[in-house]
Design a protein around this motif. Structure first.
Motif, short mmCIF file in Angstrom:
data_model
loop_
_atom_site.label_atom_id
_atom_site.label_comp_id
_atom_site.label_asym_id
_atom_site.label_seq_id
_atom_site.Cartn_x
_atom_site.Cartn_y
_atom_site.Cartn_z
N LYS A 179 -68.82 -18.55 -44.22
CA LYS A 179 -68.44 -18.17 -45.58
C LYS A 179 -69.01 -19.16 -46.60
O LYS A 179 -68.81 -20.36 -46.49
N GLU B 228 -65.52 -20.45 -39.71
CA GLU B 228 -64.18 -20.15 -39.19
C GLU B 228 -64.20 -19.50 -37.83
O GLU B 228 -65.11 -18.72 -37.51
N GLU B 229 -63.14 -19.72 -37.12
CA GLU B 229 -62.84 -18.98 -35.89
C GLU B 229 -62.78 -17.48 -36.24
O GLU B 229 -62.23 -17.10 -37.27
N MET C 226 -61.13 -14.06 -36.01
CA MET C 226 -59.79 -13.57 -35.67
C MET C 226 -59.89 -12.09 -35.34
O MET C 226 -60.43 -11.30 -36.10
N GLU D 37 -56.53 -5.50 -39.83
CA GLU D 37 -56.45 -6.12 -41.15
C GLU D 37 -55.61 -5.26 -42.09
O GLU D 37 -55.74 -4.04 -42.11
N GLU E 34 -57.66 -14.32 -46.21
CA GLU E 34 -58.06 -14.83 -47.53
C GLU E 34 -56.99 -14.49 -48.54
O GLU E 34 -56.16 -13.62 -48.32
P1 AMP Z 1 -63.10 -12.52 -47.06
O1 AMP Z 1 -64.05 -12.42 -48.24
O2 AMP Z 1 -62.72 -13.89 -46.69
O3 AMP Z 1 -61.98 -11.55 -47.17
O4 AMP Z 1 -63.90 -11.88 -45.85
C1 AMP Z 1 -64.40 -10.56 -45.90
C2 AMP Z 1 -64.05 -9.84 -44.62
O5 AMP Z 1 -64.61 -10.52 -43.52
C3 AMP Z 1 -62.56 -9.79 -44.34
O6 AMP Z 1 -61.94 -8.74 -45.02
C4 AMP Z 1 -62.55 -9.63 -42.84
O7 AMP Z 1 -62.78 -8.28 -42.47
C5 AMP Z 1 -63.74 -10.44 -42.41
N1 AMP Z 1 -63.30 -11.80 -42.03
C6 AMP Z 1 -63.21 -12.88 -42.83
N2 AMP Z 1 -62.77 -13.96 -42.14
C7 AMP Z 1 -62.58 -13.55 -40.87
C8 AMP Z 1 -62.16 -14.20 -39.66
N3 AMP Z 1 -61.88 -15.51 -39.63
N4 AMP Z 1 -62.09 -13.46 -38.54
C9 AMP Z 1 -62.43 -12.13 -38.55
N5 AMP Z 1 -62.84 -11.48 -39.63
C10 AMP Z 1 -62.93 -12.17 -40.79
#
Ligand code: AMP
Ligand code: GLY
Length: 421
Positions: free
Chosen positions: A143, A184-185, A187, A191, A282
């Motif tokens: 990220k 990140e790990e 997960m 969701e 997040e």
């Molecule tokens: P975010 O902008 O952090 O919400 O990331 C966008 C999308 O990526 C999220 O809605 C998840 O579907 C996926 N995602 C983010 N972080 C993770 C994680 N640590 N493990 C699995 N999927 C993730």
């Protein structure tokens, strides 16, 4: 009461629609708004990222309450300046908006609050980031630290993909946002999103929803801002929600207050749920779009009272009056979205769609030209319905979709599939 809403999407149309139903609302202005919003409110055009301009406009128009829709004005400190000017404002301070604007910041808050989330490393050096990827293997998530319009997250299923993503980010693919990277790990789980009103101290759930991020049916194709949503999300049942409030949301609010940056506004927690245990993916510091549309459809006029209670530190006495209902929204987007698409095609048939407390077409990227509604954005309409069951809401929404005559548009045909399977 004179009310100003900042923003121009389907989220802001839905907020305006709900607020307008409350008898306390006298004058409603939305800046900049869109063609659908213009049917129910005054639209005003000025730079909503310039705090000085927003404060002047609010003062000149005797605005008594401001609701900030998108994250950019929040991160730019617009809510701070409005409050300094003595104007009641719904939305976090620039400092508290770091919960969305910086992924590193959110991870530090989670550490301090002991909130369950993915294990992570924070890197400003490419070599150290590559070593971390090689040590942990795939799947792994890379990220960019700052706001990257939803494009700064790469879920890498192979180590090669992860290495390429790290190199891209340090190579400047995301501009300044890539100078710091969180790894990140991965997960696993399902969701869903939890929306919580916060007044700095108290927290009150405003409901749950599930988005559909991929462009194609069956969750295929590239990621988008969201192609549809429904509320409530069955995976986020009352027990999981309670756990999320106790283990994630309240400890976060306590930590924010302890740091002298209390959080006021809506906290949108993206959660990964597995075996009944929620973990934080997040935070966003605003309502989701299109998730807001289904929440507003379910809550209606009481939204104004709830947002006002949050803004004025009085959530302790507030409560949400739930009907035992379901809402679902289908996004109509311009063909080509999320890639490039044509603008200015004409949309017909909107007049044949019912508009009442069970059915609404919220506008996102539209404008009114020569008596026509035209498409001006990627995501253009949010066809939203409410019902006693999710399948009833879905039938109503797709019945409206089928009345809309817009050959240049498309939608997913399977919104709600996880809950209905
Ligand atoms: P975010 O902008 O952090 O919400 O990331 C966008 C999308 O990526 C999220 O809605 C998840 O579907 C996926 N995602 C983010 N972080 C993770 C994680 N640590 N493990 C699995 N999927 C993730
Ligand atoms: N629909 C996802 C978001 O608003 O971030």
């Amino acid at each position: 009461m004179n009310i100003l809403i900042l923003g121009s999407g389907g989220r802001e149309h839905a907020l305006a629609w709900a607020v307008k139903q409350n008898p306390k609302c006298d004058r409603l202005i939305v800046a900049p708004g869109n063609a659908g919003i213009a049917q129910i409110a005054e639209c005003a055009h000025f730079d909503i990222l310039d705090a000085g301009v927003v404060v002047n406009f609010a003062e000149e128009n005797a605005v008594e309450f401001v609701i900030v829709g998108p994250e950019a004005p929040l991160a730019a400190g617009v809510a701070d300046r409005l409050r300094e000017a003595g104007i009641l404002t719904f939305g976090p301070s620039g400092a508290a908006a770091q919960l969305e604007a910086s992924k590193c910041f959110t991870k530090e808050i989670c550490d301090a609050a002991a909130a369950p989330t993915a294990a992570y490393g924070h890197f400003t050096d490419e070599q150290a980031a590559l070593d971390y990827v090689r040590a942990n293997g795939a799947p792994i998530v890379i990220k960019a630290d700052g706001l990257a319009a939803g494009k700064g997250v790469i879920v890498a299923m192979t180590e090669a993909e992860a290495i390429a993503a790290v190199k891209d980010m340090f190579g400047g693919a995301f501009g300044g946002a890539g100078a710091e990277v969180v790894i990140e790990e991965f997960m696993d789980g399902e969701e869903a999103s939890l929306f919580v009103l916060c007044d700095g101290t108290e927290a009150l759930s405003m409901g749950t929803a599930q988005d559909h991020k991929r462009v194609g049916d069956g969750d295929t194709g590239p990621n988008t801002g969201g192609m549809g949503a429904y509320s409530p999300a069955p995976v986020l049942d009352a027990r999981v929600e309670q756990k999320a409030m106790d283990e994630i949301i309240r400890p976060t609010l306590q930590e924010m207050a302890r740091r002298g940056t209390p959080y006021q506004g809506v906290l949108y927690a993206g959660l990964m749920i597995r075996d009944g245990q929620p973990r934080l993916v997040e935070y966003n510091v605003r309502f989701g779009d299109p998730e807001c549309q289904v929440l507003m459809m379910r809550l209606g006029a009481q939204v104004l009272d709830l947002l006002q209670a949050a803004a004025s530190g009085q959530l302790g006495e507030a409560q949400v009056n739930w009907a035992d209902d379901h809402a679902l929204t289908v996004v109509l987007a311009a063909q080509g979205y999320p890639g490039s698409y044509e603008k200015d095609s004409i949309i017909n048939g909107l007049g044949d769609c019912p508009e009442d407390s069970f059915n609404m077409v919220f506008h996102a990227g539209t404008s009114g030209q020569d008596g026509h509604i035209t498409a001006t954005g990627g995501r253009v309409l949010n066809v939203t319905a409410r019902g006693a069951s999710l399948s009833q809401a879905r039938e109503r929404a797709y019945a409206m979709v089928d009345r809309i005559d817009w050959p240049e548009g498309f939608c997913r045909r399977d919104i709600g599939w996880r809950a209905l399977r």
